[in-house]
Design an enzyme around this catalytic site. Structure first.
Site, PDB file in Angstrom:
ATOM      1  N   TYR A 216       0.825  -1.352  -0.125  1.00 32.98           N
ATOM      2  CA  TYR A 216       0.007   0.140   0.028  1.00 32.98           C
ATOM      3  C   TYR A 216       0.942   1.394  -0.314  1.00 32.98           C
ATOM      4  O   TYR A 216       1.695   1.256   0.742  1.00 32.98           O
ATOM      5  CB  TYR A 216      -0.776  -0.083   1.268  1.00 32.98           C
TER       6      TYR A 216
ATOM      7  N   GLU B 291      -3.535   8.099  -4.296  1.00 32.69           N
ATOM      8  CA  GLU B 291      -3.654   6.208  -3.389  1.00 32.69           C
ATOM      9  C   GLU B 291      -3.800   4.966  -3.871  1.00 32.69           C
ATOM     10  O   GLU B 291      -4.555   4.955  -5.354  1.00 32.69           O
ATOM     11  CB  GLU B 291      -4.411   6.061  -2.565  1.00 32.69           C
TER      12      GLU B 291
END
Ligand code: GDP
Ligand code: MN
Length: 380
Positions: free
Chosen positions: A101, A190
């Site tokens: 991530y 993101e």
């Protein structure tokens, strides 16, 4: 403005962040064709402005064109968290060895961009932050210094990446993500998951990209990405006419001039025992054109049972606004009762104009509280 995954990935690509090849499709036939063009296994991905598509069944692997068409058929029209799927992104499938991530957000408290990186990708980042904060590397970037090489090393070692080739690729991706964030005036970039393939290639498998609305004037190409069909009809109209409009959940439509007055009008409606259905801010204007636009947008909302017009004349003159209201009523039919409160510059002249013309569904009240009470009564 939130971008769809495929739009965010297009920006990633422009900034040199590796993504898979893909095609947009709006029908099962187009999905089949896209899969034929791409060849091999593909992923059929629902394009909606919300997360958790995987869990909702909006992301499916297909072995070839036939299966892509079937999945497209199942996913198109699906409701994911209140968002109806009308577009699909058909992408060459990737083999996944690991899911990481990586994100950049704007930390308003620090007034700096904030990097977050963890090897525990693919899941909710909030969960990682709450349960295993030690697994999450966080780092602020000073806007004047920009992103420095030592910072990527900190991110990479902080999250515990040991493979040298991965370290290099992630450092480059972090640097480019920062360039994309600054270059597009983003408030969020993101990548979840950022994957490592069995061949050791690192790439962005998903994208969440939010661009600051106030910077869109600098980015015509991004502004064009806005999908008006994703908005309810009255919000679409408000954007087209450049009227500030916010949808709420009650029954009184609220129209005022100036953000402060509009906010207090919402409070007064609540004080009078009602709930605002929406609000429009006329801003400094109050001419007939502006009033017509605002009334059209407000009354298009099926939840509206009455309309409360609250004007404080400063630079805007109340007689001008009154003329605007009367002209608007000549140009359009409004079924709902309208309650008007005018105060400030030329208020008396304005009220007189309205009283003289006396349209049947128009009620003039002297104070904000009286007007709100009346509007709530009429909505009941
Ligand atoms: P989200 O659920 O809305 O965050 O959508 P994502 O794009 O992140 O996809 C959800 C999950 O689907 C990913 O975490 C992957 O596990 C899986 N997925 C997406 N694309 C691929 C792919 O190309 N290959 C494989 N094997 N899995 C994928
Ligand atoms: Mn994701």
């Amino acid at each position: 403005m939130d971008l769809y995954e495929y739009q965010g990935k297009e920006l990633f690509r422009r900034f040199g962040i590796p993504v898979s090849d893909g095609r947009l499709a709006t029908s099962p036939e187009e999905a089949r064709k896209a899969a034929e063009e791409l060849g091999g296994q593909v992923v059929v991905k629902a394009q909606v402005l919300t997360g958790g598509r995987g869990k909702a069944g909006g992301i499916r692997l297909a072995d070839g064109p036939g299966e892509a068409e079937e999945h497209a058929n199942a996913i198109l029209g699906m409701d994911i968290n209140g968002h109806v799927v009308r577009k699909l992104w058909i992408e060459s499938a990737s083999d996944i060895e690991r899911e990481y991530y990586l994100s950049l957000t704007f930390d308003r408290g620090e007034k700096k961009a904030l990097f977050m990186f963890t090897k525990e990708g693919g899941v909710d980042i909030e969960e990682v932050a709450a349960e295993r904060p030690e697994a999450l590397a966080m780092l602020h970037v000073d806007p004047l210094e920009g992103f420095q090489p030592y910072q990527s090393r900190r991110l990479i070692y902080g999250a515990g990446i040991e493979d040298e080739s991965e370290q290099k690729q992630i450092a480059t991706i972090a640097e480019r993500l920062y360039a994309a964030f600054v270059g597009a005036d983003a408030t969020l970039c993101e990548i979840n998951p950022l994957i490592v393939t069995p061949d050791g290639e690192v790439k962005a498998l998903d994208s969440k990209f939010t661009v600051d609305d106030n910077a869109l004037y600098k980015h015509a190409d991004i502004a064009e990405m806005r999908d008006l069909e994703a908005y309810p009809p009255e919000e679409r109209k408000a954007r087209e006419k450049d009227v500030t409009y916010v949808k709420l959940d009650g029954e009184v439509g609220v129209l005022g001039n100036g953000a402060g007055l509009v906010m207090s009008t919402l409070d007064v409606v609540a004080l009078a025992g009602g709930r605002p259905a929406n609000f429009c801010d006329l801003g400094g204007g109050g001419d007939a054109g502006g009033v017509v636009d605002a009334l059209e947008i407000i009354s298009a909302d099926p939840q509206v049972e009455s309309i409360l017009f609250n004007i404080f004349g400063g630079i805007t003159r109340c007689d001008e606004v009154a003329r605007g209201i009367l002209q608007a009523l000549e140009q359009m039919t409004i079924g709902e009762p309208i309650v008007v409160r005018l105060d400030g510059t030329n208020a008396e002249e304005g009220r007189e104009l309205l009283r003289d013309a006396a349209p049947e569904n128009l009620h003039v009240e002297p104070t904000m509280l009286d007007a709100a009470k009346r509007a709530v009564e009429l909505a009941a």
